[in-house]
Design an enzyme around this catalytic site. Structure first.
Site, PDB file in Angstrom:
ATOM      1  N   LYS A 157     -57.237  34.394 -26.018  1.00  0.00           N
ATOM      2  CA  LYS A 157     -56.709  33.183 -25.391  1.00  0.00           C
ATOM      3  C   LYS A 157     -55.810  32.475 -26.375  1.00  0.00           C
ATOM      4  O   LYS A 157     -56.023  32.562 -27.589  1.00  0.00           O
ATOM      5  CB  LYS A 157     -57.847  32.238 -24.997  1.00  0.00           C
ATOM      6  CG  LYS A 157     -57.452  31.256 -23.927  1.00  0.00           C
ATOM      7  CD  LYS A 157     -57.542  31.915 -22.570  1.00  0.00           C
ATOM      8  CE  LYS A 157     -57.301  30.980 -21.441  1.00  0.00           C
ATOM      9  NZ  LYS A 157     -57.749  31.596 -20.170  1.00  0.00           N
TER      10      LYS A 157
HETATM   11  N1  GLU Z   1     -55.474  32.569 -17.557  1.00  0.00           N
HETATM   12  C1  GLU Z   1     -56.076  33.400 -16.558  1.00  0.00           C
HETATM   13  C2  GLU Z   1     -57.573  33.483 -16.774  1.00  0.00           C
HETATM   14  O1  GLU Z   1     -58.159  32.624 -17.398  1.00  0.00           O
HETATM   15  C3  GLU Z   1     -55.411  34.758 -16.452  1.00  0.00           C
HETATM   16  C4  GLU Z   1     -55.443  35.591 -17.687  1.00  0.00           C
HETATM   17  C5  GLU Z   1     -54.627  36.874 -17.590  1.00  0.00           C
HETATM   18  O2  GLU Z   1     -54.130  37.179 -16.506  1.00  0.00           O
HETATM   19  O3  GLU Z   1     -54.502  37.548 -18.611  1.00  0.00           O
HETATM   20  O4  GLU Z   1     -58.228  34.352 -16.275  1.00  0.00           O
END
Ligand code: GLU
Length: 429
Positions: free
Chosen positions: A118
């Site tokens: 993240k």
């Molecule tokens: N930000 C989204 C999540 O928390 C998508 C992450 C992604 O598609 O890599 O799942």
């Protein structure tokens, strides 16, 4: 200040329960149930890598401002790490660490070949110009050019970011490697390698898992009502798709407040209103503004969909929840302190790492299409994503029955077990 003065945004104090602690306490319970060995436990409890970057950006007034950004790689044993980038003034390293770990568990629960990561930047995107946001995104990409990569770490949108930022990121990264590299990031605009079905994917997965849970409770979608907290990408799509299945959406909310209509809110109308009112619902006349926005969480509905931020369901309000089913569109909306109260009340919870994994699932499809150089039809995307979501739901549900544990812990058990087994096969400690 002169044009060369460096202004550093102060780190905000976290005013919520610490999401990292919330994540760890569930992880610990699942590890205990699985009888996870100490070696694997110690590897998984901390992120593989944490990168903190200082990003000097020239603002429109000519002054240089330095933003603090993060990228946390939690784990890569199942594949390259995957996870969004958050632009928000409340971004905190502990939060990013929790969100990175949740991505590991999320990808494992839906059985896609990714680890978890993240990113985040402490900034307030609502007060920044398009040019400032572009320079910030490019500075972040450049600072992390050795971390990102189609086989290493693949970012995506999260709160405060969308296809526009992903396009800048793809462009900047492509320049550094000297070749157009669409698979380095997902959630891109359709014209430049984005996938059909990606925008609605998280909300669609929420709908699919809500319907699967209602079936377990013996309820038809047409006989239940719901409240949806958050009317951004996830909340608005979840509300729209649930209402199309016949669920009466009695309440929705966004930063401007919560809106209630006992006869059901016309979601298409609310979305159309939001789209022409700077993305906000203030002044929406199809529902009544609730006195206190948090009352949405304890409203008299059958299904509650928290689809905004972390730690909104806590030990302070969990007792008052009337819903029989909670489907977590957001990451970490329930703090660990609320779990025992919710379990005691017999509320069925489809946890975040399962309920909102439709987004990363279609991100995976986007990455596969980019690598294949071949575009899938919307039917292919939707049908495959729905199947992955239903299979994952059933696996977690059966695990919860087998161990007599809540679905939240069952989702961790399924994920940690997969990661731990892979460690055993790969070896190498
Ligand atoms: N930000 C989204 C999540 O928390 C998508 C992450 C992604 O598609 O890599 O799942």
């Amino acid at each position: 200040m002169t044009a060369h003065t460096v202004y550093k945004e102060p780190a905000p104090i976290m005013d919520r329960e610490n999401p990292l602690e919330s994540m760890m306490s569930r992880f610990n319970i699942a590890a205990e149930i699985l009888g996870l060995d100490d070696e694997t436990y110690n590897v998984l409890k901390a992120p593989d890598k944490q990168v903190i970057v200082n990003l000097p950006v020239t603002m429109d007034n000519g002054k240089l401002r330095v933003f603090e950004g993060y990228r946390v790689i939690h784990n890569t044993i199942l594949g390259p790490s995957k996870g969004g980038i958050r632009y928000d003034k409340h971004v905190h390293l502990d939060e990013v660490k929790a969100l990175a770990a949740w991505m590991t568990w999320k990808c494992a629960v839906v059985d896609i070949p990714y680890g978890g990561a993240k990113g985040g930047i402490i900034c307030d995107p609502t007060t920044m110009s398009v040019g400032e946001l572009e320079r910030l995104t490019r500075a972040y990409t450049l600072a992390l050019k050795d971390v990102f990569g189609p086989d290493r770490d693949i970012p995506a949108p999260d709160m405060g970011t969308g296809p526009r930022e992903m396009a800048w990121l793809m462009d900047e990264f492509s320049k550094t490697v000297g070749a157009t590299s669409p698979a380095v990031v997902t959630g891109k605009p359709l014209v430049m390698g984005g996938s059909l079905g990606r925008t609605e994917a998280t909300g669609r997965g929420v709908m699919v898992s809500a319907l699967a849970a209602l079936a377990k409770l013996g309820l038809e979608p047409t006989e239940v009502s719901a409240a949806v907290q958050g009317f951004g990408n996830v909340g608005s799509w979840a509300a729209k798709l649930l209402s199309e299945k016949g669920v009466k959406i009695k309440a929705v909310s966004d930063v401007s407040g919560a809106y209630w209509n006992a006869d059901g809110i016309n979601i298409d109308e609310a979305i159309a209103y939001k789209n022409v009112h700077a993305g906000r619902l203030d002044g929406y006349a199809g529902a009544t503004l609730m006195e206190n926005a948090d009352d949405l969480l304890t409203a008299d509905v059958d299904v509650l969909v928290p689809a905004a931020v972390e730690d909104v369901i806590t030990e302070h309000n969990a007792r008052d929840i009337k819903a029989k089913l909670i489907v977590e569109g957001a990451n970490g909306p329930t703090s660990a302190s609320a779990d025992p109260i919710i379990n005691e009340k017999g509320i069925l919870v489809v946890p975040d790492i399962l309920a909102n994994s439709g987004g990363v699932t279609v991100s995976y499809f986007e990455w596969v299409q980019n690598r294949q150089g071949f575009k899938w039809t919307e039917e292919m995307v939707t049908e495959r994503a729905d199947r992955i979501m239903s299979d994952a739901f059933e696996k977690v549900y059966q695990t919860s029955v087998k161990y007599k544990i809540p679905m939240r812990i069952a989702a961790y058990v399924v994920s940690i077990d997969k990661v731990a087994q892979t460690y055993k096969f790969r070896g190498g400690f």
